[in-house]
Motif scaffolding. Structure first.
Motif, PDB file in Angstrom:
ATOM      1  N   GLU A   1       4.970   1.659  24.459  1.00  0.00           N
ATOM      2  CA  GLU A   1       5.101   3.056  23.881  1.00  0.00           C
ATOM      3  C   GLU A   1       4.785   4.308  24.702  1.00  0.00           C
ATOM      4  N   ARG A   2       5.533   5.177  24.479  1.00  0.00           N
ATOM      5  CA  ARG A   2       5.350   6.555  25.121  1.00  0.00           C
ATOM      6  C   ARG A   2       5.297   6.583  26.696  1.00  0.00           C
TER       7      ARG A   2
ATOM      8  N   GLY B   1      -0.630   7.329  11.766  1.00  0.00           N
ATOM      9  CA  GLY B   1       0.471   6.377  11.843  1.00  0.00           C
ATOM     10  C   GLY B   1       1.692   7.148  12.065  1.00  0.00           C
ATOM     11  N   TRP B   2       2.705   6.648  11.234  1.00  0.00           N
ATOM     12  CA  TRP B   2       4.096   7.239  11.440  1.00  0.00           C
ATOM     13  C   TRP B   2       4.294   8.592  10.739  1.00  0.00           C
TER      14      TRP B   2
ATOM     15  N   GLN C   1       6.226  14.700  15.681  1.00  0.00           N
ATOM     16  CA  GLN C   1       4.844  14.526  16.238  1.00  0.00           C
ATOM     17  C   GLN C   1       4.873  14.570  17.805  1.00  0.00           C
TER      18      GLN C   1
ATOM     19  N   ASP D   1      -1.917   6.227  22.855  1.00  0.00           N
ATOM     20  CA  ASP D   1      -0.962   7.532  23.216  1.00  0.00           C
ATOM     21  C   ASP D   1      -1.212   7.903  24.329  1.00  0.00           C
TER      22      ASP D   1
ATOM     23  N   GLU E   1      -3.990  12.135  18.928  1.00  0.00           N
ATOM     24  CA  GLU E   1      -3.094  11.382  19.650  1.00  0.00           C
ATOM     25  C   GLU E   1      -1.810  12.197  19.980  1.00  0.00           C
TER      26      GLU E   1
ATOM     27  N   TYR F   1      -2.357  -3.751  17.714  1.00  0.00           N
ATOM     28  CA  TYR F   1      -2.659  -2.798  18.655  1.00  0.00           C
ATOM     29  C   TYR F   1      -4.149  -3.004  19.398  1.00  0.00           C
TER      30      TYR F   1
HETATM   31  C1  DGJ Z   1       1.208   6.996  16.072  1.00  0.00           C
HETATM   32  C2  DGJ Z   1       1.269   6.919  17.674  1.00  0.00           C
HETATM   33  O1  DGJ Z   1       1.388   8.199  17.799  1.00  0.00           O
HETATM   34  C3  DGJ Z   1       2.840   6.300  17.984  1.00  0.00           C
HETATM   35  O2  DGJ Z   1       2.816   6.373  19.405  1.00  0.00           O
HETATM   36  C4  DGJ Z   1       2.568   4.912  17.445  1.00  0.00           C
HETATM   37  O3  DGJ Z   1       1.655   3.953  18.125  1.00  0.00           O
HETATM   38  C5  DGJ Z   1       2.358   4.763  15.978  1.00  0.00           C
HETATM   39  N1  DGJ Z   1       1.112   5.624  15.470  1.00  0.00           N
HETATM   40  C6  DGJ Z   1       2.134   3.450  15.372  1.00  0.00           C
HETATM   41  O4  DGJ Z   1       1.799   3.308  14.151  1.00  0.00           O
END
Ligand code: DGJ
Length: 369
Positions: free
Chosen positions: A110-111, A283-284, A320, A214, A263, A136
């Motif tokens: 990710e990221r 989360g999302w 986000q 993140d 985050e 995670y």
């Molecule tokens: C929020 C984070 O900002 C994303 O990058 C990802 O890790 C999601 N959570 C996963 O639920």
């Protein structure tokens, strides 16, 4: 009014370089409903960032599957000269088919963020890595390098941050505190909060290194680079200095806003002030963005109200943060993701200009304002 003119100016500069493209695929003031590369494929580069190198922009982001969320492909790269017409350059960092590899297919990448190191001539990618089958829990940072911006990048290593080293801004008292997570099983109680502030999870993770989820990278004017990441169970941000080759941590790091639950950090500098936009941890699902500033990367950092204004600002217009791109002419572009957990591949993007208000605070107006 002044803000409106600034936004129009910024928007027209970007739109001017996007002639012939449909409104929905231009960056700037219009919230795109669909983003496609120049061959008509949906751009699959989420949680990403942009490297500006020798007159071209390179957009790196997570390749996400249509269904599910683990990484089956790797980190994608697109290039553009105008931030609008994006050419797919392929998979910059590929997952491995080797069983047991840290980046085995089915891990979570990710990221990703890429920076160029002038001393070594290498392009250095850092990303959040979760090991296959562990959800995670691993909370690692991964590093890969390449001789060219588009790659392919060679995976070097992954791990937690600065094992055995305390953050610089932890007091002697906090370092000596006897904190045991077993005694703080129940989260969000006043005692638990106090223990988190005091470094409950720093202590727990000291030997193996601090968690890193993140994340973003920032290269300062003096060439020093920093890794900024959500640590301590996503409760506390940390900023860690990188070594001169940008491939490891130097050992110097600090904690920011213990227990703040921030985050998605995106950082930029303007007129000597460091700014950071983050989200909360839901989360999302979108939440209200947070804004911080400091006179030095090492702080002191202070919090401001969200920079987003207008209808939907309290949910960051559904997005986000992921990156802030500095453009010529002191222009700044906020980049965010509009996550679609039902099909992460088709998550959208939220790119908006950043202006500054009379009090000197950043302002990000809505896509339709
Ligand atoms: C929020 C984070 O900002 C994303 O990058 C990802 O890790 C999601 N959570 C996963 O639920």
């Amino acid at each position: 009014m002044k803000r409106f003119i600034l936004m129009l100016l910024f928007g027209s500069l970007l739109l001017a370089s996007c002639k012939g493209r449909q409104e929905g695929t231009t960056v700037g003031l219009v919230l795109p409903t669909e983003w496609k590369d120049i061959s008509g494929e949906y751009i699959n580069a989420h949680g990403g960032g942009i490297l500006s190198y020798e007159g071209k922009y390179y957009w790196f982001g997570e390749h996400r599957p249509d269904k599910g969320f683990v990484t089956e492909v790797g980190v994608n790269c697109y290039s553009s000269e105008n931030l609008c017409d994006w050419k797919y350059e392929g998979v910059a960092l590929s997952v491995s088919s080797e069983p047991g590899s840290e980046i085995e297919k089915g891990c979570i990448m990710e990221r990703p963020k890429v920076v160029y190191n002038a001393k070594t001539g290498k392009f250095v990618m850092w990303f959040h890595l979760e090991l296959k089958g562990q959800g995670y829990a691993a909370a690692r940072a991964g590093v890969a390098i390449s001789d060219t911006p588009t790659g392919p990048y060679r995976f070097l290593h992954s791990g937690r941050v600065n094992p055995g080293i305390y953050p610089e801004n932890m007091t002697q008292e906090e370092r000596e505190a006897k904190l045991d997570t077993a005694q703080y099983q129940k989260w969000w109680t006043p005692e638990w909060r106090k223990a988190v502030e005091c470094g409950l999870f720093v202590h727990r993770d000291l030997a193996g290194g601090q968690m890193s989820r993140d994340m973003t990278l920032y290269v300062d004017d003096d060439g020093k680079a920093y890794h900024i990441y959500s640590s301590e169970e996503n409760l506390t941000l940390q900023i860690a200095e990188l070594t001169d080759d940008y491939q490891k941590h130097s050992g110097r790091y600090i904690r920011l806003f213990p227990g703040g639950h921030n985050e998605a950090p995106a950082i930029f500098k303007r007129e000597g002030v460091y700014w950071m936009i983050c989200s909360g941890c839901t989360g999302w699902a979108p939440n209200e963005a947070r804004l911080f500033s400091a006179p030095s990367i090492w702080g002191p950092w202070k919090q401001h109200p969200t920079p987003f204004v207008g209808e939907g600002a309290d949910r960051t217009f559904g997005g986000q943060s992921t990156y802030v791109l500095a453009l010529p002419g002191n222009r700044l572009l906020f980049m965010g993701d509009l996550w679609k957990p039902e099909s992460l591949m088709y998550s959208g993007y939220l790119w908006l200009p950043i202006s500054f208000g009379e009090e000197g605070l950043p302002i990000i107006s809505g896509p339709r304002s």
